[in-house]
Design an enzyme around this catalytic site. Structure first.
Site, PDB file in Angstrom:
ATOM      1  N   CYS B  10       0.847  -1.213  -0.001  1.00 43.80           N
ATOM      2  CA  CYS B  10      -0.007   0.135   0.161  1.00 43.80           C
ATOM      3  C   CYS B  10       0.767   1.278   0.008  1.00 43.80           C
ATOM      4  O   CYS B  10       2.179   1.228  -0.035  1.00 43.80           O
ATOM      5  CB  CYS B  10      -0.932   0.002   1.260  1.00 43.80           C
ATOM      6  SG  CYS B  10       0.009  -0.083   2.765  1.00 43.80           S
ATOM      7  N   CYS B  13       3.262   1.682   2.605  1.00 45.73           N
ATOM      8  CA  CYS B  13       4.356   0.817   2.887  1.00 45.73           C
ATOM      9  C   CYS B  13       5.613   1.192   1.687  1.00 45.73           C
ATOM     10  O   CYS B  13       6.770   1.120   2.088  1.00 45.73           O
ATOM     11  CB  CYS B  13       3.983  -0.834   2.295  1.00 45.73           C
ATOM     12  SG  CYS B  13       2.706  -1.391   3.143  1.00 45.73           S
TER      13      CYS B  13
END
Lengths: 357, 77
Positions: B10, B13
């Protein structure tokens, strides 16, 4: 989980700026917030009726005034609430919740999981590791489900917004019924012995030995404030488009939808109003904060409270993207059971409150 | 040193991965940065919330996007 990846955990590391650096900034921010909040109403009327020259009590005039009133209001409330909530969240962590829930009996475990779900920070990206981590630590599947239902359903930001916008009665109703749905659906799903409907790799991962212990650092006060400021930046920075869309929809309803029409569609006398609210709510991917202006306009137009609560819970608690993420760990039958149980709970809540309020 | 960034992929991250690479660059040292997006690997490491960061096999934090400065401090420590 509705806060798509905008959560932050408490495990702070590294140095932070001195507390007074942030403290001084905050001391200025609070009076500015109060001042702004106090003048929104007049400011919105000034813009809609003086600057834009619209006429009060016309469809367009009322819709535009609603827009210019709600946008700063929702954004200001959201900023304050996210700050407070993220600050409080630095005191709870998924790790501690997992430890508290491991090897609990169903019943008490479900009740605790449903309550923990209100405040524990975790985002949709973390749903899978969290799910496996809980099961691996010996949290029963049904208890894990109570947590997975409660966490998005009783959204801490939504709770704060409801409290600020509609008072404690609606906030309490929302929390109480959300916790009850999470408790019961976890209990029911736990009874159905669904373990074999977990994906194969999940079952393997559960059998694999754990590698070492995870150390958790205690954040300092300035670290907690830093996390809260970061939380505001992340969440408000991410959800403002949802809020704008929500306010546009709300403004349209407020200005143009006739009261008789709304009272018929989502009123307490129509048997179909609750399922209709859920059916509209589930595919509508929005954020807790984005739904608030719509809820505000619906209630203002005479929609029944039960139907409105059902709509809100369907939007926040049962979103399609969340199901897509859960599909990584759950086989279709378990997903279907999960959706069915939660949707049933929401319907029940809707009918119950339409009947008694 | 081996710096591992855990996350399914995502936005948060990816930001943490970028920050970790920036921190390594600033440190001037020869550290490897790897991204791990396998859920089973995360489960084995006891990670409950993402993104998470480990240095030389030791988990330093999880559920947080640390700034390059914060990661640099961890590398130096």
């Amino acid at each position: 989980m509705s806060e798509a990846c905008a959560c932050s955990g408490p495990e702070a590391g590294g140095k932070r700026p001195a507390f007074f650096g942030r403290g001084g900034w905050l001391l200025l921010a609070l009076p500015a917030w109060v001042l702004l909040y106090a003048i929104i109403q007049r400011l919105s009327e000034l813009i809609a009726f003086r600057v834009l020259g619209l006429t009060p009590r016309t469809h367009l005039g009322e819709a535009v005034a609603f827009f210019f009133y709600d946008t700063p209001k929702v954004l200001l409330l959201l900023t304050l609430i996210v700050f407070i909530v993220t600050f409080l969240q630095t005191f709870v962590s998924p790790g501690r919740v997992r430890d508290a829930l491991s090897r609990r009996n169903p019943g008490l475990g479900n009740a605790m999981a449903s309550l923990f779900g209100i405040f524990t920070p975790f985002c949709s990206c973390s749903a899978v590791p969290l799910f496996i981590g809980f099961l691996k630590a010996g949290v029963p599947l049904g208890v894990t489900f109570s947590f997975l239902v409660a966490a998005p359903m009783v959204n801490e930001v939504a709770l704060g917004m409801l409290l600020a916008m509609f008072g404690w009665r609606i906030a309490l109703l929302y929390t109480g019924t959300g916790v009850a749905i999470a408790f019961l659906s976890g209990l029911v799903l736990g009874r159905m012995n669904m373990e074999r409907h977990l994906e194969g790799w999940v079952q393997d991962a559960l059998k694999a030995p754990a590698l070492g212990e995870v150390q958790e650092e205690r954040p300092t006060l300035s670290g907690r404030i830093g996390q809260a400021v970061q939380g505001v930046r992340d969440i408000v920075g991410k959800v403002w488009p949802y809020i704008l869309v929500g306010i546009l929809v709300g403004a349209f309803i407020h200005g143009f939808v006739p009261e008789a029409y709304m009272a018929g569609l989502l009123g307490r006398r129509s048997w179909y109003s609750v399922p209709l609210a859920v059916a509209i709510g589930v595919p509508l991917y929005s954020n807790a904060a984005g739904v608030m202006p719509i809820v505000e306009a619906l209630l203002g137009k005479g929609a029944a409270l039960g139907s409105t609560l059902a709509f809100m819970m369907a939007v926040i608690g049962l979103s399609l993207p969340e199901m897509v993420i859960l599909r990584r760990v759950l086989r279709p039958r378990l997903i279907a059971a999960f959706v069915a149980v939660v949707a049933f709970g929401i319907l029940l809540v809707g009918y119950l409150f339409n009947a008694i309020l | 040193m081996l710096i591992e960034v855990f996350g399914p992929g995502c936005a948060k991250c990816e930001t943490l991965l970028r920050n970790a690479k920036a921190a390594v660059e600033q440190s001037g040292g020869d550290h490897a940065v790897v991204k791990i997006s396998d859920y089973a690997a995360m489960a084995a490491r006891g990670i409950l919330s993402t993104p998470a960061l480990a240095i030389d096999g030791q988990l330093k934090f999880q559920g947080k996007v640390a700034s390059p400065t914060e990661i640099l401090d961890l590398i130096k420590a």
